[in-house]
Design an enzyme around this catalytic site. Structure first.
Site, PDB file in Angstrom:
ATOM      1  N   ARG A  34     -18.017  -3.407  17.865  1.00 33.63           N
ATOM      2  CA  ARG A  34     -17.238  -4.614  17.551  1.00 33.63           C
ATOM      3  C   ARG A  34     -15.897  -4.647  18.257  1.00 33.63           C
ATOM      4  NH1 ARG A  34     -17.064  -5.059  11.736  1.00 33.63           N
ATOM      5  NH2 ARG A  34     -19.131  -5.911  12.094  1.00 33.63           N
TER       6      ARG A  34
ATOM      7  N   CYS B 184     -19.928   1.306   8.642  1.00 33.53           N
ATOM      8  CA  CYS B 184     -19.131   0.722   9.717  1.00 33.53           C
ATOM      9  C   CYS B 184     -17.922   1.640   9.891  1.00 33.53           C
ATOM     10  CB  CYS B 184     -18.696  -0.690   9.304  1.00 33.53           C
ATOM     11  SG  CYS B 184     -17.537  -1.450  10.450  1.00 33.53           S
TER      12      CYS B 184
ATOM     13  N   CYS C 252       0.069   0.306  10.408  1.00 38.70           N
ATOM     14  CA  CYS C 252      -0.279  -0.723   9.422  1.00 38.70           C
ATOM     15  C   CYS C 252       0.911  -1.455   8.809  1.00 38.70           C
ATOM     16  CB  CYS C 252      -1.113  -0.097   8.319  1.00 38.70           C
ATOM     17  SG  CYS C 252      -1.675  -1.346   7.146  1.00 38.70           S
TER      18      CYS C 252
ATOM     19  N   CYS D  57     -19.537  -6.871   3.491  1.00 39.89           N
ATOM     20  CA  CYS D  57     -18.964  -5.563   3.835  1.00 39.89           C
ATOM     21  C   CYS D  57     -17.666  -5.414   3.035  1.00 39.89           C
ATOM     22  CB  CYS D  57     -18.660  -5.524   5.335  1.00 39.89           C
ATOM     23  SG  CYS D  57     -17.813  -4.026   5.874  1.00 39.89           S
TER      24      CYS D  57
ATOM     25  N   CYS E 145       0.077   4.917   7.038  1.00 42.42           N
ATOM     26  CA  CYS E 145      -0.619   4.725   8.313  1.00 42.42           C
ATOM     27  C   CYS E 145       0.341   4.062   9.315  1.00 42.42           C
ATOM     28  CB  CYS E 145      -1.869   3.871   8.111  1.00 42.42           C
ATOM     29  SG  CYS E 145      -2.905   4.507   6.780  1.00 42.42           S
TER      30      CYS E 145
ATOM     31  N   CYS F 110       0.826  -1.207   0.000  1.00 46.96           N
ATOM     32  CA  CYS F 110       0.000   0.000   0.000  1.00 46.96           C
ATOM     33  C   CYS F 110       0.863   1.261   0.000  1.00 46.96           C
ATOM     34  CB  CYS F 110      -0.932  -0.009   1.210  1.00 46.96           C
ATOM     35  SG  CYS F 110      -2.056   1.399   1.213  1.00 46.96           S
TER      36      CYS F 110
ATOM     37  N   CYS G  72     -16.296  -9.524   5.528  1.00 50.00           N
ATOM     38  CA  CYS G  72     -15.785  -8.179   5.276  1.00 50.00           C
ATOM     39  C   CYS G  72     -14.520  -8.314   4.427  1.00 50.00           C
ATOM     40  CB  CYS G  72     -15.463  -7.493   6.601  1.00 50.00           C
ATOM     41  SG  CYS G  72     -14.901  -5.809   6.358  1.00 50.00           S
TER      42      CYS G  72
HETATM   43  S1  SF4 Z   1      -4.400   1.078   6.781  1.00 49.06           S
HETATM   44 FE1  SF4 Z   1      -2.763   0.022   5.677  1.00 49.06          FE
HETATM   45  S2  SF4 Z   1      -3.755  -0.795   3.851  1.00 49.06           S
HETATM   46 FE2  SF4 Z   1      -5.130   0.779   4.695  1.00 49.06          FE
HETATM   47  S3  SF4 Z   1      -4.554   2.669   3.654  1.00 49.06           S
HETATM   48 FE3  SF4 Z   1      -3.329   2.605   5.550  1.00 49.06          FE
HETATM   49  S4  SF4 Z   1      -1.392   1.616   4.926  1.00 49.06           S
HETATM   50 FE4  SF4 Z   1      -2.899   1.201   3.319  1.00 49.06          FE
END
Ligand code: SF4
Length: 365
Positions: free
Chosen positions: A262, A190, A61, A130, A58, A54, A98
């Site tokens: 949840r 959600c 993540c 979902c 984040c 990705c 999901c």
């Molecule tokens: S949470 Fe992870 S998968 Fe989702 S946008 Fe952020 S870096 Fe990408």
């Protein structure tokens, strides 16, 4: 029935969060019983249909390509693979699947068409479907709705202020706009967040202000405890104390009385007793399956044993809302618009994200 309020203030929410534990539990459980069957828990299976690689940053993540976390990326799964997994989830007691894709936002084209086919396929299995695919436009939300999508997940993650300390590649307003786009359809919302990212209690309350002032409030709110993965900027964060989780669940239950709350990531770090307290405090949904996208989760059989022990039952699909109709692609009212929406990229510098990115670069050489 409890009153739904859209004007909660941070001060009021903090007062609830900080109540003596026994008062808080009693208040939350009382509201929970008025609104929901306390012995029924909704069970969802989270399926990573496109993992890793990705472009976002984040801080929590392991799927962000810039961090070195050992997560191996894969291409979008096939429709048949997804249907087979959905059938397995149904046999294991899940009423909802999901599907998560590690995308910044949805792009019109063959991959999105494939996801729409997955939605159609799972809805025909009489399961709630979902998706969590990143930011979406109104047209994309309409196409998902037509395919038979039941819910769209898009978490606010934290308060608007603390969000900026965790993510620099996308903005809070874009998240609210995506939720708004979903709201223009009959797909349910959600949205929740993560605790244990280094935020303070004011930030937790701030997130609940943002969620509770949405009108209507989200039908489902995941409360995640951070699973600190090595290589991510938040790798050194301490595990969330069970008491914090219970307080957060109970406060969420009070300010979002009708929502399914949840218990999401972080359940492997909780004892059965801790989880039982969360159910008592108003949690009535869990994720099943031994993996949550890329992080560990309790085994389905363990969960079913826990349900038996507590005299709880999994919720049947479409208990809260009727099953959406599936419109086949050939009969679609909404065509792909080939949009190139301009979602924002704040790109301010977050020190720990920069450090983790640099480490990632060095380790990948
Ligand atoms: S949470 Fe992870 S998968 Fe989702 S946008 Fe952020 S870096 Fe990408």
């Amino acid at each position: 029935m409890s009153e739904i309020r859209h004007n909660w203030t941070k001060e009021e929410i903090l007062e609830i969060y900080n109540r003596p534990m026994m008062e808080l539990l009693y208040d939350a459980a009382t509201i929970h019983r008025k609104q929901h069957d306390p012995n029924v828990v909704q069970v969802s299976t989270l399926l990573s249909i496109k993992t890793g690689g990705c472009s976002e940053d984040c801080g929590y993540c392991p799927q962000a390509a810039r961090y070195h976390t050992g997560v191996e990326g894969n291409d979008l799964m096939s429709v048949n693979q997804v249907k087979a997994q959905a059938l397995r989830a149904k046999a294991g007691g899940s009423s909802r699947v999901c599907m998560g894709a590690a995308w910044r936002n949805v792009k019109d084209g063959p991959e999105f068409d494939q996801v729409l086919e997955m939605v159609r396929g799972i809805n025909k299995l009489d399961m709630e479907v979902c998706c969590t695919l990143g930011m979406i436009t109104e047209n994309q939300a309409q196409r998902l709705a037509e395919a038979g999508l039941y819910a769209y997940n898009h978490n606010l993650d934290s308060s608007e202020e603390y969000y900026k300390e965790v993510i620099s590649t996308r903005g809070y307003q874009d998240r609210l706009d995506t939720i708004d786009n979903v709201r223009k359809t009959n797909v349910t919302v959600c949205s929740g967040g993560i605790i244990g990212m280094g935020e303070n209690i004011e930030d937790r309350a701030g997130m609940l202000v943002a969620l509770s002032t949405l009108d209507p409030q989200p039908e489902s709110t995941p409360i995640n405890a951070l699973v600190a993965v090595e290589g991510t900027p938040l790798e050194d964060e301490k595990p969330v104390e069970i008491w914090d989780m219970i307080r957060m669940v109970a406060t969420t239950r009070i300010v979002l009385p009708e929502t399914q709350v949840r218990l999401s990531a972080g359940r492997t770090q909780m004892s059965r007793e801790g989880q039982a307290m969360c159910f008592f405090a108003g949690a009535n949904s869990i994720f099943a399956g031994d993996k949550l996208l890329t992080t560990p989760n309790p085994d389905v059989n363990e969960d079913m044993k826990m349900f038996e022990l507590l005299g709880m039952n999994p919720q049947k699909p479409f208990t809260k809302k009727v099953q959406p109709q599936t419109v086949e692609a050939v009969d679609s009212e909404f065509e792909s618009l080939g949009e190139k929406p301009k979602w924002t990229r704040p790109e301010h510098k977050i020190e720990r994200n920069e450090v983790a990115k640099q480490k990632g670069k060095e380790l990948k050489v």
